[in-house]
Write a protein that holds these residues in place. Structure first.
Motif, short mmCIF file in Angstrom:
data_model
loop_
_atom_site.label_atom_id
_atom_site.label_comp_id
_atom_site.label_asym_id
_atom_site.label_seq_id
_atom_site.Cartn_x
_atom_site.Cartn_y
_atom_site.Cartn_z
N SER A 44 4.48 4.21 -6.71
CA SER A 44 3.96 5.53 -6.35
C SER A 44 5.09 6.49 -5.99
CB SER A 44 3.00 5.41 -5.16
OG SER A 44 3.67 4.96 -4.00
N ARG A 102 1.39 -5.03 -2.50
CA ARG A 102 1.38 -3.75 -1.77
C ARG A 102 2.74 -3.05 -1.86
NH1 ARG A 102 -1.71 -6.72 2.01
NH2 ARG A 102 0.15 -7.06 3.30
N LYS A 114 6.57 -6.19 -12.02
CA LYS A 114 5.12 -6.03 -12.12
C LYS A 114 4.52 -7.12 -12.99
CE LYS A 114 1.58 -2.67 -13.47
NZ LYS A 114 1.33 -1.32 -14.07
N GLU A 127 3.19 -1.57 -5.31
CA GLU A 127 2.36 -0.38 -5.47
C GLU A 127 3.02 0.83 -4.82
OE1 GLU A 127 -2.33 0.94 -4.80
OE2 GLU A 127 -1.58 -1.00 -4.06
#
Length: 468
Positions: free
Chosen positions: A286, A279, A312, A282
Motif C-alpha cells: 500500500s 499484514r 507475495k 499488505e
C-alpha cells in the motif's frame, strides 16, 4: 538433438547440480522420466533426435528393465534402432545392469555406457548430501558395510582435498567405524588451503539413533516432509485454484527468505506468524504505490515491486501449504499419533499397547503403525514374547501377509524384537543421562532442541552436543 530419459529418483538431485540450460547447450532437446511408453516410440521424430540417453540408478533394476523393454519395442518396430542408445549409471558401476543387457542380447545396441558419481550435492549453503538411499539398505538392512559406504569415504577425501586434512575425526556406530578406518588408511590428499578449514568431523551411524526418525517431525519443514514428502529439497504439492487442481513444484531452501524464517519453527506457532507476514506485506504494497510520474519515482516503484512480488508469491505458496498441513494436524488421528509417541518416549510404554492395537484394528496406514511398534520396541529393549507374537499376528491379519518380509527385516535390524529379560534397558538410562525429555519446552521461544518434537530431544543431537 538428444532426448534425455532420467529415472524419477535421480531427477531432483541431478537438477541441483546441472541446470536445464546447461543440458540444452549440450544438445539435449527434451527431458523425460524413464517410462514404459517413451515419446521416441509413440510420436514422430519431429525433433530430429539422433541420441537417446538413459540415466538410471545402480541401486535398483527398475530403470534398466524399462530400458530393456523400450529397446525391445524399438527393435520390433525397426530392425536397427534409428537413434543411438547411450546409458549413464548413477552413482556407481552396476554389473547387474550389464548382466541384464547381456542376457537379453541387447548389450551390443548400447553405444556407450558411462558411470557417474555426483558425490556431495549441495542442498543448502551449509548442507551437503550424497542423496543415496541405498546406503541405509546396505548397512542397516543387509549389514553390508563395504559397498555404498565407499562413496561416503570418497566424499570425505574430496572435502579434505578442498579444505585441508581434518585434524580430528570421531564416530559412533558400525558404519562410522568402517568409514573412519577407511579414511585413516587412505593417503592424505593435497589440500588447496592451509591451515585446514574444518576442525572436527563427527560420524554417526543411523543405527545409533533409530528412535528419532520414527517420531513425527513437528517443525514446519519437518511437517511438510511427513505429509507431502521432500525429495532433494523439492516439494510437489497441489493447489486448488478456482475449483481447478494445479500441480506445483517448489524448491525449499534459504533462497526463499520466508521459508528460511519459517522452516525451523514448531508448526503449532506458524499460523499467527504467517498472518503477521501477510499484514506486513499488505502495508508494504500500500505504501509502494506510484506517487508521481517522474523517471526516478518510476524506477523506485519498479525496483520495489521486483522485491515485493517474489515475497507475495512465496507467502501465497506457504499459506496454501500451511492450510493443508493444518487440516491434517487438526484431526484426531494425528493428535493420537503424537500422544502415543510422547507417552512411549516418557516411559509409559505398557499403557500404550492398547492404543497401538486400536491403530491395527482401524487399519491406520501401515507405516504409521509400524513406526509406533518399532518405537515401543526400541524404548523397551524389545517386547515381551507374548506381546510380540500377538501384535505381529494382529498386524499381519489386518494389513496382509505381504508385510511378512518387512517384519522379518525389522526384527533382523533390532527395530522390532523380543525382549531379552536378562538385559537392561539402555534407553531408560539414556533418557535420564542425556536429558532426552524436556517437560518445560517453550515452542514459541525455544532454548533447547527438544522443541522440534515438542518435548523430545533427538538422541543423535544430544550425542553431538556432548562431543563438542
Amino acid at each position: 538433438g538428444k532426448y534425455l530419459y532420467i529415472e524419477n529418483r535421480l531427477s531432483f538431485p541431478i537438477s541441483l547440480i546441472c541446470s536445464v540450460t546447461h543440458l540444452r547447450s549440450l544438445g539435449v532437446v527434451k527431458i523425460f522420466n524413464v517410462s514404459a511408453q517413451p515419446p521416441h516410440l509413440t510420436a514422430p521424430n519431429v525433433d530430429n533426435v539422433t541420441d537417446l540417453i538413459y540415466m538410471i540408478s545402480s541401486s535398483s533394476t527398475n530403470g534398466i528393465e524399462t530400458l530393456v523393454q523400450n529397446l525391445k519395442l524399438d527393435l520390433k518396430q525397426n530392425k536397427q534402432p534409428p537413434q543411438n542408445y547411450q546409458l549413464i549409471v548413477v552413482p556407481s558401476k552396476s554389473l547387474l545392469c550389464e548382466k541384464i543387457l547381456e542376457e537379453e542380447g541387447l548389450f551390443g545396441f548400447i553405444k556407450n555406457i558411462y558411470y557417474y558419481n555426483p558425490s556431495l550435492i549441495p542442498l543448502e549453503n551449509d548442507v551437503l548430501s550424497l542423496e543415496n538411499s541405498q546406503v541405509f539398505v546396505d548397512c542397516c538392512v543387509n549389514q553390508n558395510y563395504y559397498g555404498e559406504l565407499d562413496h561416503v569415504t570418497k566424499s570425505i577425501q574430496h572435502l579434505q582435498s578442498l579444505y585441508g586434512k581434518i585434524p580430528l575425526i570421531i564416530g559412533k556406530g558400525n558404519s562410522a567405524k568402517v568409514v573412519l578406518d577407511s579414511v585413516s588408511a587412505l593417503p592424505t590428499p593435497v589440500a588447496t588451503t592451509s591451515p585446514p578449514k574444518i576442525g572436527k568431523l563427527i560420524l554417526i551411524s543411523r543405527d545409533v539413533d533409530y528412535i528419532t526418525p520414527l517420531c513425527t517431525q513437528l517443525t514446519y519443514e519437518g511437517m511438510i516432509d511427513e505429509i507431502f514428502g521432500v525429495n532433494s529439497s523439492f516439494l510437489d504439492f497441489e493447489e486448488n485454484n478456482n475449483e481447478q487442481i494445479l500441480s506445483k513444484k517448489l524448491i525449499l531452501n534459504s533462497n526463499d527468505t520466508l521459508f528460511a524464517e519459517l522452516r525451523d519453527m514448531n508448526f503449532s506457532i506458524l499460523p499467527p506468524v504467517l498472518n503477521s507476514q501477510a499484514r506486513s506485506l499488505e502495508e508494504e504494497l500500500s505504501t509502494s504505490s506510484l506517487s508521481s510520474s517522474s523517471v526516478s519515482q518510476l524506477k523506485q516503484f519498479v525496483s520495489r515491486l521486483k522485491i515485493l512480488s517474489p515475497h507475495k508469491e512465496s507467502l501465497a505458496n506457504h499459506t496454501t501449504i500451511c492450510t493443508s498441513l493444518a487440516k491434517i494436524a487438526a484431526t484426531d488421528r494425528f493428535h493420537q499419533q503424537i500422544q502415543i509417541e510422547q507417552d512411549i518416549l516418557k516411559g509409559y510404554a505398557e499403557e500404550m499397547i492398547d492404543s497401538i492395537e486400536n491403530h491395527i484394528v482401524l487399519a491406520v496406514p501401515a507405516d504409521r503403525t509400524l513406526r509406533l511398534l518399532c518405537l515401543l520396541s526400541l524404548t523397551q529393549n524389545g517386547l515381551k514374547k507374548a506381546t510380540f507374537d500377538r501384535l505381529r499376528k494382529e498386524f499381519l491379519h489386518s494389513y496382509g501377509f505381504q508385510h511378512m518380509e518387512t517384519l522379518l527385516n525389522l526384527e533382523n535390524m533390532g527395530l522390532l524384537k523380543k525382549r531379552d529379560e536378562s538385559a537392561k534397558n539402555p534407553f531408560s538410562t539414556l533418557r535420564k543421562s542425556l536429558n532426552l525429555i524436556n517437560e518445560k519446552v517453550d515452542e514459541k521461544a525455544p532454548t533447547d532442541i527438544s522443541y522440534v518434537f515438542s518435548g523430545y530431544a533427538p538422541l543423535s543431537v544430544r550425542l553431538v552436543q556432548h562431543s563438542i
